[in-house]
Write a protein that holds these residues in place. Sequence first.
Motif, PDB file in Angstrom:
ATOM      1  N   ASN A 335       3.574   6.987  -1.503  1.00  0.00           N
ATOM      2  CA  ASN A 335       2.216   7.533  -1.739  1.00  0.00           C
ATOM      3  C   ASN A 335       1.756   8.476  -0.633  1.00  0.00           C
ATOM      4  N   THR A 336       2.321   8.294   0.566  1.00  0.00           N
ATOM      5  CA  THR A 336       1.834   9.114   1.692  1.00  0.00           C
ATOM      6  C   THR A 336       2.852  10.196   2.091  1.00  0.00           C
ATOM      7  N   THR A 337       3.861  10.404   1.254  1.00  0.00           N
ATOM      8  CA  THR A 337       4.845  11.448   1.558  1.00  0.00           C
ATOM      9  C   THR A 337       4.134  12.771   1.764  1.00  0.00           C
ATOM     10  N   GLY A 338       4.520  13.475   2.832  1.00  0.00           N
ATOM     11  CA  GLY A 338       3.929  14.801   3.071  1.00  0.00           C
ATOM     12  C   GLY A 338       2.696  14.745   3.952  1.00  0.00           C
ATOM     13  N   ILE A 339       1.894  13.653   3.838  1.00  0.00           N
ATOM     14  CA  ILE A 339       0.706  13.628   4.714  1.00  0.00           C
ATOM     15  C   ILE A 339       0.894  12.666   5.885  1.00  0.00           C
ATOM     16  N   GLY A 340       1.865  11.762   5.763  1.00  0.00           N
ATOM     17  CA  GLY A 340       2.029  10.799   6.846  1.00  0.00           C
ATOM     18  C   GLY A 340       3.484  10.625   7.233  1.00  0.00           C
TER      19      GLY A 340
END
Length: 473
Positions: A335-340
Motif C-alpha cells: 500500500n505504501t509503495t512509492g511513498i515509503g
Amino acid sequence: MSADAKKTLVFIPFPIISHLVSAVDTAKLLADRDDRLSITILIMKRTLDNKISSYTTKSPHPRINFLHLQENKSLASGSMGDKNWALLFAESHRDLARDVVVEMMESQKGRLAGFVLDMFCTPMIDVANELGAPAYIFVPSGSAFLGLLLHLQSLRDDHGKNMKEYEGSDVEISIPTYVHPVPAKVWPVKVFDNETGILECARRYRETRGIIVNTFLEFEPHAISSLSADARIPPVYPVGPLIQGGGEETDENKRKREEIIAWLDKQPHSSVVFLCFGTRGIFHGEQVKEIATALEQSGVRFLWSLRKPPPEGTIEFPGEYENPEQVLPEGFLRNTTGIGKVIGWAPQMAVLSHPAVGGFVSHCGWNSTLESVWCGVPIAAWPLFAEQQTNAFQLVKEFEMAIEIKIDYRKGSGVIVRAGTIENAIRQLMDPENKIRLKVKEVHDKTRAALVEGGSSYNFLGRLLENIMDNTH
C-alpha cells in the motif's frame, strides 16, 4: 619545540560508541588548537562492542593515540545487568589505568597535563589525584541535563531527600538549568535508585577542575549561564556541537547508503519524515503495527529505520529483519509503495542533511538532537530510556522546537502509543506552517558559527586549553 614543552592529556571515555566518538572529537579539537599537546585515549575493553574495536584501530590525528587496556576478565559483560555496572566497570579498570599512565609518562619524559574523564568514569578521579594531575569531566549529553543531575544530587546529599519518593509521582520541581519546573516523569529512571550510582557520579563532578559539555551557548543559553553562576559547580566548557559523521562504514552499509540516498533523491523537497530510534531503539509487534498504521493513514512520505529486537534477556544490539513483512501489517509495504521505504540500518547524518527530509521522529538521544539542529530538521519526540525523556521535555516544553508524541514514554513499560496519536504528531511535524520550523531554523543558523573562530564554542575551547596548559609547571 623543546621536548620538555610537550604535554600529555589522557582521555578515558566510556566504551559506548556514542560516548567514545564525542570524546575523540573533543580530543581532535584540542589537538588542532595547540601543537604542544599530545593526547592518549585509554580504551577499556568490552567484549560486546565490535564497533569500538574497528573505530579505534587508526588514529584520527598525528598527536592522538589509542592505548587499549587489557580486558578485565573479572567483570564479564554479563554483569551489565547490575544496576551500577558502569561504575563498577570503570572502578575495575582504575589500577590498570594508573599503571599504564605512569609507565607511559616515564617512557615519554613529557608532562601530564591532566585527565578528561567520561561522565561515568568518576572512579578515575582517584587516579588523577594520585598522580597529582587535574581531572576534567566530559559530558556527551546537554548542560540542562547536567544541571538536573547536580541538582538532584544536592537534594539527596545536602537536603536529605529520598529520590525514591519522586518515582512514579506527578511532582514537578524547579531546577536552575530549566525555565519550567521539570516533572519527575521525565527524569532518567536511574536517579530514583541509589544503587545505580549516577548521583554518586554527579557528586564527584564537583571535585574536578572543569566540565566539558557537548553543547553550545546559543542552544542552551539559560542552562549554561545558570551552571556558570553556581559557585559549587566547576567551570563549564560548552565546546559543541560535536557532530558524529557516519564513522567507518562496511561495504554493505555503503551499498545501503547509496540505495537510500538514491530513493531520497526522487522525493520532493522537505516531503519525507524520517523515523529512527538510535542504536538501541526497538519496538515490538503491536507497537510496530501502530506506527505502520499511522504512517499509512497520514499519507506522508516516509523513510523508516525498523530494527529487529535482540533475543530476550540478552544485551546484544538490535539487528536487521530478513523480511520486515513478518512484523508489519498485511499489505502495508504494498500500500505504501512509492511513498515509503522501510530500511534497517540508517546513515543518519546523510539522511538528515538530505533536502527531501522535512521531519524526524526521534528517540531524542543527545547526538540525534544535535544532528537534527545541525541539519535544521524538526523533531517529533518519542524518547525510550536514559536521559532521552529529559531531552524530549527540553525540546518540546522549554524550547518549543519539537512536537510531542509521548515525552514520558518508557521502553518496556507496556504502554502502547496508538496510531492516532502518532499520525497526529506526524501531520503537525510535517506541516510547513508549523512555528517549530522557525525555531529550529533560528538555532540551525547558529550551529556552525559557534565552532568557527570567534564563535562561542571556539572561545570556550580556548579557555579550556588555557586552563589545561596552566596546570603543568
